[in-house]
Design a protein around this motif. Structure first.
Motif, mmCIF file in Angstrom:
data_model
loop_
_atom_site.group_PDB
_atom_site.id
_atom_site.type_symbol
_atom_site.label_atom_id
_atom_site.label_comp_id
_atom_site.label_asym_id
_atom_site.label_seq_id
_atom_site.Cartn_x
_atom_site.Cartn_y
_atom_site.Cartn_z
ATOM 1 N N MET A 1 0.840 -1.186 0.000
ATOM 2 C CA MET A 1 0.000 0.000 0.000
ATOM 3 C C MET A 1 0.882 1.246 0.000
ATOM 4 N N ASN A 2 0.570 2.183 -0.862
ATOM 5 C CA ASN A 2 1.378 3.388 -0.995
ATOM 6 C C ASN A 2 0.879 4.476 -0.040
ATOM 7 N N GLN A 3 1.193 4.315 1.228
ATOM 8 C CA GLN A 3 0.836 5.303 2.237
ATOM 9 C C GLN A 3 2.097 5.744 2.975
ATOM 10 N N LYS A 4 2.177 7.036 3.283
ATOM 11 C CA LYS A 4 3.287 7.524 4.083
ATOM 12 C C LYS A 4 3.020 7.184 5.537
ATOM 13 N N ARG A 5 3.993 6.543 6.159
ATOM 14 C CA ARG A 5 3.883 6.128 7.551
ATOM 15 C C ARG A 5 4.879 6.916 8.392
ATOM 16 N N ILE A 6 4.882 6.686 9.680
ATOM 17 C CA ILE A 6 5.688 7.512 10.577
ATOM 18 C C ILE A 6 7.176 7.442 10.232
ATOM 19 N N VAL B 1 -0.898 9.127 11.369
ATOM 20 C CA VAL B 1 -0.231 9.671 10.188
ATOM 21 C C VAL B 1 -0.954 9.262 8.904
ATOM 22 N N CYS B 2 -1.430 8.019 8.863
ATOM 23 C CA CYS B 2 -2.079 7.512 7.653
ATOM 24 C C CYS B 2 -3.509 8.015 7.489
ATOM 25 N N ALA B 3 -4.109 8.511 8.567
ATOM 26 C CA ALA B 3 -5.481 9.009 8.491
ATOM 27 C C ALA B 3 -5.535 10.334 7.748
ATOM 28 N N GLU B 4 -6.648 10.583 7.105
ATOM 29 C CA GLU B 4 -6.853 11.834 6.384
ATOM 30 C C GLU B 4 -7.814 12.755 7.138
ATOM 31 N N LYS B 5 -7.693 14.030 6.888
ATOM 32 C CA LYS B 5 -8.554 15.041 7.513
ATOM 33 C C LYS B 5 -10.027 14.695 7.298
ATOM 34 N N ALA C 1 -0.199 13.938 10.039
ATOM 35 C CA ALA C 1 0.753 14.181 8.949
ATOM 36 C C ALA C 1 0.852 15.661 8.603
ATOM 37 N N GLU C 2 -0.237 16.414 8.782
ATOM 38 C CA GLU C 2 -0.239 17.833 8.434
ATOM 39 C C GLU C 2 0.698 18.649 9.327
ATOM 40 N N PHE C 3 0.866 18.200 10.564
ATOM 41 C CA PHE C 3 1.681 18.942 11.530
ATOM 42 C C PHE C 3 3.043 18.302 11.790
ATOM 43 N N LEU C 4 3.226 17.082 11.290
ATOM 44 C CA LEU C 4 4.391 16.289 11.667
ATOM 45 C C LEU C 4 5.743 16.923 11.335
ATOM 46 N N PRO C 5 5.948 17.461 10.130
ATOM 47 C CA PRO C 5 7.275 18.036 9.843
ATOM 48 C C PRO C 5 7.674 19.111 10.849
ATOM 49 N N GLU C 6 6.747 20.002 11.173
ATOM 50 C CA GLU C 6 7.074 21.072 12.118
ATOM 51 C C GLU C 6 7.285 20.524 13.527
#
Length: 357
Positions: free
Chosen positions: A1-6, A329-333, A346-351
């Motif tokens: 599955m092509n999902q971005k994970r932690i 992380v895999c969940a969407e808004k 995932a929306e806040f993770l980089p910061e």
């Protein structure tokens, strides 16, 4: 599955080696399937964990359960505790669909046993739940038998995480929760074994969320100032279902000790197990099968020596920690029933990760 994970964000929860997929299905034979219901009012579904593809009732799995906090409506745990065996797949859903899913799961096993010529006089379907009523109109009881059978029919080694199946309507730390998974490899002698974890995350107060050792939840609360409709959780309530699978040869007693350590992984994300939360752990091993009809013969059990169990303890804690983060992380808004927005981590993770360095 092509999902971005932690791990795709360069965050590594723990130091132990993960399995090939880093999912519960790294345990040979284990399969996972979802059926997801998403429409204007319903965001819910069912997730099924199959210990194997053969007849679970006729050749049962050594199993254990543990209730860390009992604000929940699960089915089948009493017999697991009493007999130490699992005789059906495990299904996860929402609180008000437990009975309907139990019935569908029972019929599935009865049909399989009839096909295989196995006589059944009693049956113990295992169903876990989380309350998804903030996003899902739970009173509709939208899950039906066809959804359970669909989840079983599509079960495989690879599967999606996030807001799918039983995780479609769940919330974690005020963000979107869902289904997450991870695994760890442990070595005993010259053999490797796998500890796999799958979670249905629906717990935690936003301000308590911890990421990489920092109070990330407090930073997330600051993001709300810029997002008027952003949802947050003010209390540690909800639930988390934790399923542990392994091929490590252990007894039911040892397995119960292992699954209890997933609470360590939950705590690493900041939760303290609030009054209104249900933390339920269910585990099974594929190594020690118990025939439904032993015909008065003695049974042999293989188990690791107790002095080696720390390896499994650590693996369970790490995998549970990572599984929770993967679920977020895999969940969407997603928009809740009241119009509040449950954002993906995932929306806040980089910061958040940058501020933790």
């Amino acid at each position: 599955m092509n999902q971005k994970r932690i791990r795709d964000y360069n965050f590594l929860p723990g130091v132990m080696k993960p399995g090939k997929r880093n999912k519960i299905t790294d345990v040979p034979g284990v399969l996972v399937g979802h059926s997801t219901i998403k429409n204007e009012e319903n965001h819910t579904g069912v997730t099924v964990i199959l210990p194997g593809s053969d007849n679970t009732f006729s050749s049962k799995y050594t199993a254990a359960s543990y209730v860390h906090n009992g604000f929940g409506k699960s089915c089948g745990l009493i017999q697991i505790d009493e007999l130490g065996t699992l005789e059906t797949p495990i299904a996860l859903t929402n609180t008000l669909n437990v009975g309907l899913v139990w019935d569908a799961l029972a019929q599935h096993v009865l049909d399989r046993c009839e096909k295989d010529g196995v006589e059944v006089h009693s049956l113990n379907p295992v169903v876990g739940e989380c309350n998804d009523s903030s996003i899902n109109q739970i009173s509709h009881r939208a899950v039906r038998q066809k959804h359970v059978l669909e989840a079983i029919g599509c079960a495989g080694e690879d599967f999606r995480e996030g807001d799918v199946g039983a995780g479609a309507g769940t919330i974690c730390y005020g963000l979107k929760g869902g289904i997450g998974s991870a695994s760890r490899i442990v070595s005993v002698g010259d053999r490797e074994y796998t500890i796999g974890v799958l979670v249905q995350s629906n717990f935690g107060s936003t301000e308590d969320f911890i990421l990489n050792g920092i109070p990330a939840g407090k930073r997330i609360l600051e993001f709300k100032k810029e997002r008027e409709q952003m949802a947050v959780s003010r209390q540690d309530q909800g639930s988390i279902m934790t399923i542990v699978a392994t091929d490590l040869p252990v007894s039911s007693r040892q397995l119960k000790r292992i699954i209890r350590r997933t609470a360590v992984g939950i705590a690493r994300t900041g939760a303290y197990t609030g009054h209104g939360s249900g933390e339920v752990m269910i585990g099974f091993t594929t190594a020690n099968r118990i025939p439904a009809d032993p015909r008065d013969t003695l049974l042999s059990l293989t188990m690791i020596p107790e002095n080696l169990i720390n390896l499994a303890f650590k693996a369970a804690a790490e995998a549970a920690h990572e599984a929770i983060l993967n679920s977020m992380v895999c969940a969407e808004k997603t928009v809740g029933l009241d119009g509040q927005i449950y954002y993906s981590l995932a929306e806040f993770l980089p910061e958040l990760l940058q501020s933790s360095l």
